[in-house]
Design an enzyme around this catalytic site. Sequence first.
Site, PDB file in Angstrom:
ATOM      1  N   GLU A  43     -35.671-100.253 -13.031  1.00 53.14           N
ATOM      2  CA  GLU A  43     -36.803-101.063 -13.327  1.00 53.14           C
ATOM      3  C   GLU A  43     -38.047-100.202 -14.175  1.00 53.14           C
ATOM      4  OE1 GLU A  43     -37.319-104.257 -13.275  1.00 53.14           O
ATOM      5  OE2 GLU A  43     -35.774-104.959 -12.147  1.00 53.14           O
ATOM      6  N   TYR A 126     -45.873-105.413 -11.331  1.00 52.95           N
ATOM      7  CA  TYR A 126     -44.594-105.854 -11.697  1.00 52.95           C
ATOM      8  C   TYR A 126     -43.462-105.298 -10.988  1.00 52.95           C
ATOM      9  CZ  TYR A 126     -39.956-106.393 -13.467  1.00 52.95           C
ATOM     10  OH  TYR A 126     -38.502-106.537 -13.904  1.00 52.95           O
ATOM     11  N   ASP A 144     -43.012-110.734 -15.590  1.00 54.92           N
ATOM     12  CA  ASP A 144     -43.059-109.729 -16.665  1.00 54.92           C
ATOM     13  C   ASP A 144     -43.143-110.503 -17.995  1.00 54.92           C
ATOM     14  OD1 ASP A 144     -40.487-111.313 -16.921  1.00 54.92           O
ATOM     15  OD2 ASP A 144     -39.676-109.661 -17.813  1.00 54.92           O
TER      16      ASP A 144
END
Length: 362
Positions: A43, A126, A144
């Site tokens: 991520e 996020y 996102d």
Amino acid sequence: MTDPAALSRVLLGWYDRHARALPWRVPPGDDRRPDPYRIWLSEVMLQQTTVAAVKDYFHKFTTRWPTVGALAAADDADVMAAWAGLGYYARARNLLKCARVVTDDHDGRFPEDVAGLRALPGIGPYTSAAIAAIAFDRAETVVDGNVERVVARLHDIHTPLPAAKPELTAHAADLTPNERPGDHAQAMMDLGATICTPRNPACGICPWREPCMARARGTAALLPRKTPKKPKPVRHGHLYVGRVPEDGWLLETRPAQGLLGGMLGFPGTDWTESPAQPTPPLPGAWQQLPGEVRHTFTHFHLRLTIWVADLDAAAADTAAEGTAGLHIAPKLSPAALPTVMRKAYDLAAPVWSQRSRDPLAD
DNA sequence: CATTCGTGGGA
DNA sequence: TTCCCAAGAAT
């Protein structure tokens, strides 16, 4: 069919059949839990970065540092060199900080809730939601760029970003199910990446083609709207590629803050909109190369004049001690350089390979 | 809320 | 060539 639960059900059905195979992903239907370390690493790498660009870096990192503890014990310079070329280097600095906090203060385990994750370096709204949902199956809402686009189209929202963010987030939260929230989050992003694309969305094969309001009104390709961005100015600078016998290079480790912070590079002037005077980092027979290095950063275009010189080892070593970060490296791996510096290397390196073939050339 | 912070690929 | 943009965070 505007019931959020029904929408999520349809999306998960599509995901079960069309989920992309990704190195960090546990496929739908597989009972194994994802490794939080790998989810976190992926991520962070994926922040503003394409899947294609991340894949090789993810493999390199997980092979070399298989656990958060292994990464926490790594040398800073090794991690920065391994990240070179991927961009947004604050991510690499925060990656190390985060690994060390998790290892030292959390017994090597990532927090499982958004608040705990959000407190870690490099983890924002996020990424905290993504890790909580994907790694720990928490019913958190992931927003996102993909999700913003999908939701803006589903509800035909014309408010420009970033002002539309709260409204889009609220709609996304409404869609988040209590069952399989991690798969739902990944399905939303897969949908945006493969069907509900920025240009030429494939509405005809979209699992949400019926409920989508933008498709009904023919506005899908126009959404989401964004406030126009400012033009990029051109900046200029000089860069000095110095060589020292036998295989040495004059290099600097850039300050930890700011552009290319903490990265290896060649010394040079500041980069300014009005061309600066050439100012070598230390004395030498510097020669200007023909051509220039052109590179575009997020908010400006850069044009660099490249200078080369053969330096005396002892004199260069002594002179380099006077400047913070400046040093003579016994050898150089171009892969450890950020891309703009590698461009300078590519322009300058042939000078010496040419000289070695023809010693009389000067 | 606006700015800073990389890079490579595609239209 | 130029522009857009990609699983954003920090300040």
